[in-house]
Write a protein that holds these residues in place. Structure first.
Motif, mmCIF file in Angstrom:
data_model
loop_
_atom_site.group_PDB
_atom_site.id
_atom_site.type_symbol
_atom_site.label_atom_id
_atom_site.label_comp_id
_atom_site.label_asym_id
_atom_site.label_seq_id
_atom_site.Cartn_x
_atom_site.Cartn_y
_atom_site.Cartn_z
ATOM 1 N N ALA A 258 0.835 -1.207 0.000
ATOM 2 C CA ALA A 258 0.000 0.000 0.000
ATOM 3 C C ALA A 258 0.871 1.259 0.000
ATOM 4 C CB ALA A 258 -1.001 0.012 1.141
ATOM 5 N N LEU A 259 0.229 2.370 -0.307
ATOM 6 C CA LEU A 259 0.919 3.624 -0.595
ATOM 7 C C LEU A 259 1.793 4.139 0.549
ATOM 8 C CD1 LEU A 259 1.284 5.882 -2.678
ATOM 9 C CD2 LEU A 259 -0.691 7.007 -1.685
ATOM 10 N N LYS A 260 1.215 4.372 1.731
ATOM 11 C CA LYS A 260 2.018 4.928 2.833
ATOM 12 C C LYS A 260 3.137 3.999 3.263
ATOM 13 C CE LYS A 260 -1.387 8.131 4.683
ATOM 14 N NZ LYS A 260 -2.248 8.470 5.830
ATOM 15 N N PRO A 261 2.883 2.686 3.443
ATOM 16 C CA PRO A 261 4.006 1.810 3.782
ATOM 17 C C PRO A 261 5.095 1.789 2.707
ATOM 18 C CG PRO A 261 1.947 0.751 4.337
ATOM 19 C CD PRO A 261 1.596 1.993 3.567
ATOM 20 N N ILE A 262 4.709 1.888 1.426
ATOM 21 C CA ILE A 262 5.719 1.920 0.366
ATOM 22 C C ILE A 262 6.573 3.174 0.494
ATOM 23 C CG2 ILE A 262 6.059 2.227 -2.127
ATOM 24 C CD1 ILE A 262 3.667 0.301 -2.522
ATOM 25 N N LEU A 263 5.932 4.319 0.662
ATOM 26 C CA LEU A 263 6.681 5.574 0.748
ATOM 27 C C LEU A 263 7.559 5.618 2.000
ATOM 28 C CD1 LEU A 263 3.934 8.068 -0.458
ATOM 29 C CD2 LEU A 263 5.970 7.345 -1.718
ATOM 30 N N LEU A 264 6.967 5.381 3.172
ATOM 31 C CA LEU A 264 7.736 5.437 4.413
ATOM 32 C C LEU A 264 8.690 4.259 4.550
ATOM 33 C CD1 LEU A 264 5.016 6.618 6.933
ATOM 34 C CD2 LEU A 264 6.994 7.908 6.158
ATOM 35 N N GLY A 265 8.206 3.061 4.254
ATOM 36 C CA GLY A 265 9.041 1.866 4.409
ATOM 37 C C GLY A 265 10.232 1.844 3.476
ATOM 38 N N SER A 266 10.044 2.291 2.234
ATOM 39 C CA SER A 266 11.159 2.311 1.285
ATOM 40 C C SER A 266 12.232 3.301 1.718
ATOM 41 C CB SER A 266 10.664 2.656 -0.117
ATOM 42 O OG SER A 266 9.828 1.629 -0.598
ATOM 43 N N LEU A 267 11.809 4.457 2.201
ATOM 44 C CA LEU A 267 12.772 5.441 2.690
ATOM 45 C C LEU A 267 13.493 4.902 3.926
ATOM 46 C CD1 LEU A 267 14.069 8.163 2.372
ATOM 47 C CD2 LEU A 267 12.123 9.195 3.524
ATOM 48 N N ALA B 293 10.857 5.292 -4.887
ATOM 49 C CA ALA B 293 10.759 4.059 -4.103
ATOM 50 C C ALA B 293 10.767 2.829 -4.999
ATOM 51 C CB ALA B 293 9.492 4.075 -3.250
ATOM 52 N N MET B 294 10.016 2.889 -6.085
ATOM 53 C CA MET B 294 9.898 1.731 -6.968
ATOM 54 C C MET B 294 11.131 1.542 -7.856
ATOM 55 S SD MET B 294 6.726 0.515 -6.544
ATOM 56 C CE MET B 294 5.027 0.968 -6.403
ATOM 57 N N GLY B 295 11.851 2.622 -8.107
ATOM 58 C CA GLY B 295 12.998 2.535 -8.994
ATOM 59 C C GLY B 295 14.336 2.454 -8.290
ATOM 60 N N ALA B 296 14.328 2.371 -6.952
ATOM 61 C CA ALA B 296 15.576 2.346 -6.206
ATOM 62 C C ALA B 296 16.333 1.039 -6.445
ATOM 63 C CB ALA B 296 15.280 2.497 -4.704
ATOM 64 N N ARG B 297 17.638 1.091 -6.259
ATOM 65 C CA ARG B 297 18.460 -0.111 -6.409
ATOM 66 C C ARG B 297 18.000 -1.161 -5.408
ATOM 67 N NH1 ARG B 297 24.706 0.517 -5.918
ATOM 68 N NH2 ARG B 297 24.436 1.086 -8.090
ATOM 69 N N GLY B 298 17.824 -2.383 -5.879
ATOM 70 C CA GLY B 298 17.373 -3.476 -5.019
ATOM 71 C C GLY B 298 15.873 -3.509 -4.786
ATOM 72 N N ALA B 299 15.131 -2.587 -5.444
ATOM 73 C CA ALA B 299 13.669 -2.538 -5.250
ATOM 74 C C ALA B 299 12.958 -3.254 -6.391
ATOM 75 C CB ALA B 299 13.196 -1.101 -5.151
#
Length: 195
Positions: free
Chosen positions: A135-144, A186-192
């Motif tokens: 989901a959106l918030k976990p992706i944004l916060l969790g990826s960071l 978040a989606m384009g980061a290395r290892g993501a």
């Protein structure tokens, strides 16, 4: 361990060379038995079989537990967590309602930065090989947080567009460019990986 899809579980168990496979749904037991016939893989069905699987030694465990209400997802997660704790392995168990409540409080009193540091701190402490955000918030916060903690691999699973992308309100329109940029990063980061 699977919910009720015995054929898929059997295929994965054969591919991975599993020693034991279990389905939570007792009615799927005969299908699992048939699908694993001749494989030498032990099998079981029902809550006891799930508990047996959770009690087996393992080098690592990744749990992605999904499904409709009442299937025993929380029970299974707790069983896995208890077993890990008994093996002196650190566990972080957070249910979605608690996560959403924490996010709502953080949004209401501008504590996103503290929440982000907390998530990153958990990641640093647990040293996971993989972080999975849904989901959106976990992706944004969790990826960071995963980037801050140097988690080597991240799986992000967006589920719908959410308020920012479906609403025509001024707030949504103003947030949309920033959220879009955050998702691209978040989606384009290395290892993501996005699924």
């Amino acid at each position: 361990v699977a919910g009720r899809n015995a054929d898929r579980l059997a295929a994965q168990a054969r591919t991975l060379g599993a020693r034991f496979a279990a389905v939570a749904d007792e009615a799927a037991g005969p299908a699992l038995r048939a699908a694993l016939a001749g494989s030498g893989i032990a099998h079981g069905a029902g809550p006891e079989a799930v508990a047996e699987a959770a009690a087996m030694p393992a080098d690592w465990t990744m749990a992605a537990i999904t499904g409709a209400a009442g299937l025993g997802k929380s029970w299974l997660a707790c069983a896995l967590g208890h077993k890990a704790c008994r093996e002196n392995i650190p566990v972080l168990y957070t249910r979605v309602p608690r996560l959403f409540a924490d996010l709502a409080v953080a949004h209401g009193d501008a504590r996103y930065s503290r929440l982000l540091r907390s998530i990153a701190g958990h990641y640093r402490e647990l040293k996971p090989d993989l972080a999975h955000h849904v989901a959106l918030k976990p992706i944004l916060l969790g990826s960071l947080a995963a980037a801050l903690a140097r988690v080597p691999a991240v799986i992000n699973a967006p589920v719908g567009q959410g308020f920012v992308f479906t609403s025509a309100t001024l707030k949504a329109r103003l947030l949309r460019p920033a959220v879009s940029l955050g998702l691209r990063l978040a989606m384009g980061a290395r290892g993501a990986l996005a699924v």
